[in-house]
Design a protein around this motif. Structure first.
Motif, PDB file in Angstrom:
ATOM      1  N   LYS A   1       0.826  -1.213   0.000  1.00  0.00           N
ATOM      2  CA  LYS A   1       0.000   0.000   0.000  1.00  0.00           C
ATOM      3  C   LYS A   1       0.858   1.261   0.000  1.00  0.00           C
ATOM      4  N   LEU A   2       1.936   1.232   0.773  1.00  0.00           N
ATOM      5  CA  LEU A   2       2.833   2.378   0.806  1.00  0.00           C
ATOM      6  C   LEU A   2       3.488   2.601  -0.561  1.00  0.00           C
ATOM      7  N   ASN A   3       3.877   1.526  -1.199  1.00  0.00           N
ATOM      8  CA  ASN A   3       4.470   1.640  -2.531  1.00  0.00           C
ATOM      9  C   ASN A   3       3.507   2.292  -3.511  1.00  0.00           C
ATOM     10  N   LEU A   4       2.235   1.906  -3.432  1.00  0.00           N
ATOM     11  CA  LEU A   4       1.237   2.453  -4.343  1.00  0.00           C
ATOM     12  C   LEU A   4       0.927   3.914  -4.031  1.00  0.00           C
ATOM     13  N   SER A   5       0.818   4.232  -2.749  1.00  0.00           N
ATOM     14  CA  SER A   5       0.404   5.590  -2.376  1.00  0.00           C
ATOM     15  C   SER A   5       1.540   6.604  -2.476  1.00  0.00           C
ATOM     16  N   LEU A   6       2.773   6.174  -2.231  1.00  0.00           N
ATOM     17  CA  LEU A   6       3.904   7.102  -2.247  1.00  0.00           C
ATOM     18  C   LEU A   6       4.580   7.197  -3.608  1.00  0.00           C
ATOM     19  N   GLY A   7       4.291   6.250  -4.492  1.00  0.00           N
ATOM     20  CA  GLY A   7       4.829   6.323  -5.841  1.00  0.00           C
ATOM     21  C   GLY A   7       6.100   5.518  -6.018  1.00  0.00           C
ATOM     22  N   ALA A   8       6.442   5.296  -7.284  1.00  0.00           N
ATOM     23  CA  ALA A   8       7.641   4.523  -7.626  1.00  0.00           C
ATOM     24  C   ALA A   8       8.898   5.215  -7.109  1.00  0.00           C
ATOM     25  N   GLY A   9       9.785   4.418  -6.594  1.00  0.00           N
ATOM     26  CA  GLY A   9      11.049   4.952  -6.090  1.00  0.00           C
ATOM     27  C   GLY A   9      11.001   5.445  -4.662  1.00  0.00           C
ATOM     28  N   ALA A  10       9.826   5.372  -4.022  1.00  0.00           N
ATOM     29  CA  ALA A  10       9.710   5.867  -2.641  1.00  0.00           C
ATOM     30  C   ALA A  10      10.601   5.083  -1.686  1.00  0.00           C
ATOM     31  N   SER A  11      10.768   3.783  -1.955  1.00  0.00           N
ATOM     32  CA  SER A  11      11.579   2.953  -1.061  1.00  0.00           C
ATOM     33  C   SER A  11      13.054   3.338  -1.093  1.00  0.00           C
ATOM     34  N   GLU A  12      13.459   4.054  -2.140  1.00  0.00           N
ATOM     35  CA  GLU A  12      14.860   4.462  -2.263  1.00  0.00           C
ATOM     36  C   GLU A  12      15.089   5.910  -1.846  1.00  0.00           C
ATOM     37  N   SER A  13      14.012   6.616  -1.510  1.00  0.00           N
ATOM     38  CA  SER A  13      14.152   8.030  -1.163  1.00  0.00           C
ATOM     39  C   SER A  13      14.704   8.189   0.255  1.00  0.00           C
ATOM     40  N   PRO A  14      15.403   9.310   0.528  1.00  0.00           N
ATOM     41  CA  PRO A  14      15.960   9.531   1.874  1.00  0.00           C
ATOM     42  C   PRO A  14      14.878   9.732   2.928  1.00  0.00           C
ATOM     43  N   ILE A  15      13.684  10.151   2.500  1.00  0.00           N
ATOM     44  CA  ILE A  15      12.599  10.391   3.459  1.00  0.00           C
ATOM     45  C   ILE A  15      11.932   9.092   3.880  1.00  0.00           C
ATOM     46  N   PHE A  16      11.573   8.261   2.901  1.00  0.00           N
ATOM     47  CA  PHE A  16      10.788   7.057   3.185  1.00  0.00           C
ATOM     48  C   PHE A  16      11.626   5.781   3.217  1.00  0.00           C
ATOM     49  N   GLY A  17      12.896   5.881   2.874  1.00  0.00           N
ATOM     50  CA  GLY A  17      13.726   4.682   2.806  1.00  0.00           C
ATOM     51  C   GLY A  17      13.787   3.912   4.109  1.00  0.00           C
ATOM     52  N   ARG A  18      13.847   4.647   5.233  1.00  0.00           N
ATOM     53  CA  ARG A  18      13.926   3.973   6.538  1.00  0.00           C
ATOM     54  C   ARG A  18      12.666   3.181   6.846  1.00  0.00           C
ATOM     55  N   ILE A  19      11.517   3.729   6.437  1.00  0.00           N
ATOM     56  CA  ILE A  19      10.251   3.025   6.683  1.00  0.00           C
ATOM     57  C   ILE A  19      10.242   1.693   5.942  1.00  0.00           C
ATOM     58  N   PHE A  20      10.593   1.737   4.656  1.00  0.00           N
ATOM     59  CA  PHE A  20      10.599   0.506   3.867  1.00  0.00           C
ATOM     60  C   PHE A  20      11.682  -0.455   4.359  1.00  0.00           C
ATOM     61  N   GLY A  21      12.812   0.106   4.773  1.00  0.00           N
ATOM     62  CA  GLY A  21      13.873  -0.741   5.312  1.00  0.00           C
ATOM     63  C   GLY A  21      13.431  -1.454   6.575  1.00  0.00           C
ATOM     64  N   GLY A  22      12.707  -0.724   7.447  1.00  0.00           N
ATOM     65  CA  GLY A  22      12.203  -1.334   8.673  1.00  0.00           C
ATOM     66  C   GLY A  22      11.186  -2.433   8.398  1.00  0.00           C
TER      67      GLY A  22
END
Length: 320
Positions: A141-162
């Motif tokens: 859901k986060l991937n869909l709502s935040l858009g492509a590449g969100a998991s690699e961004s400095p803002i959201f990367g920690r969330i996806f990493g966790g």
């Protein structure tokens, strides 16, 4: 139809709204062990109790009612929604939902299967699989709502990493439980099937031993991968999956089918299915159903996977 008391329950995190068939109104009690036990003590012996499946809100009353000796039915919310429309309910309230469930139990309980309680080992694995599924869905859901590449961004990367780290830790616990539990031999044998890895094997092992199933058709129905007939008179319409079983199991079998197409034995089978005119999605569903049937064969035979199973499937599709 039985003359035993039919009870319907609408459950949420804090309260249970209870209605009895043949009486007007409803009762609201706290969704707590003490309140549930007090309420159950006033019910006639072997009452029939129906409750919609929720995330986990229904499980406390289900366990308590079964321990008290009542017949419990955990219902698909979609069935109750359609039933309410069928009996011309004009609105939706917690009390109304409980009354509809009570009516459904009174009329249909003879055609339903009672809920089967999980063993302690099944309960531990169930909780871990449910937690994993919740994290995977949240990540998607986060991937869909935040858009492509969100998991690699400095803002959201920690969330996806966790999330990724938490899922990996759960996978480790699930595998440890499966390798040391009472179904460890079945778990090992399921993993001999091409396309099925440790996580998929855990889901399959848990669900295939969850119910007292009598046939492969019953098992396929549990996965929701069984095609529904769509016929009327001389018209024969396109069949679609029933999607009645566990959605997480069905999804993970679908992913396993996609992985199977990248293997030496699975790719020719996938090609044979596509040559019959099926779309890629339909082809993956057919392969997922075949994997489920192979898992049933491994489960019932007590033996490891036989590669001839895939070869037979490929020949059948090529000859059709």
């Amino acid at each position: 139809m039985s003359d035993r008391l039919a009870v319907g329950i609408d459950a949420d995190s804090k309260n249970l709204v209870v209605a009895c068939h043949g009486t007007k109104g409803s009762t609201r009690i706290a969704n707590s062990a003490s309140a549930i036990d007090k309420w159950l003590s006033g019910l006639p012996t072997r009452s029939r109790i129906g409750v919609e499946a929720t995330n986990r809100y229904h499980e406390r009353v289900v366990q308590a009612a079964q321990m008290a000796g009542h017949a419990v039915f955990v219902l698909n919310p979609r069935d109750i929604k359609h039933y309410a429309k069928g009996v011309a309910c004009r609105g939706k309230t917690d009390s109304g939902d409980a009354q509809v469930i009570a009516r459904y139990i009174a009329k249909e309980a003879d055609n339903l299967h009672e809920h089967v309680a999980r063993s302690p080992a099944q309960e531990r694995l169930h909780v871990l699989l449910q937690q994993r599924d919740s994290l995977v869905r949240s990540k998607a859901k986060l991937n869909l709502s935040l858009g492509a590449g969100a998991s690699e961004s400095p803002i959201f990367g920690r969330i996806f990493g966790g999330l990724k780290e938490a899922i990996a830790m759960l996978d480790q616990q699930i595998q440890q439980l499966c390798r040391s539990g009472e179904q460890r031999d079945l778990y090992r044998r399921i993993m001999t099937i091409p396309g099925i890895g440790p996580t998929v094997a855990a889901f399959v092992t848990h669900h295939i031993t969850r119910w007292p199933l009598t046939s492969s058709d019953a098992w396929i129905a549990c996965t929701g991968l069984d095609p529904r007939p769509n016929e009327s008179g001389a018209r024969i319409g396109k069949r679609r999956l029933s999607k009645r079983g566990n959605a997480s199991l069905r999804q993970i079998l679908y992913m396993a089918a996609m992985g199977l197409t990248r293997s030496k034995g699975g790719k020719p089978l996938y090609t044979a299915i596509r040559e019959r005119g099926h779309s890629s999605t339909a082809s993956f569903n057919i392969l997922a159903r075949k994997l489920a049937k192979i898992a049933w064969g491994v489960f019932k035979s007590g033996r490891d996977f036989d590669p001839a199973m895939l070869k037979v499937g490929q020949a059948c599709f090529q000859q059709a």
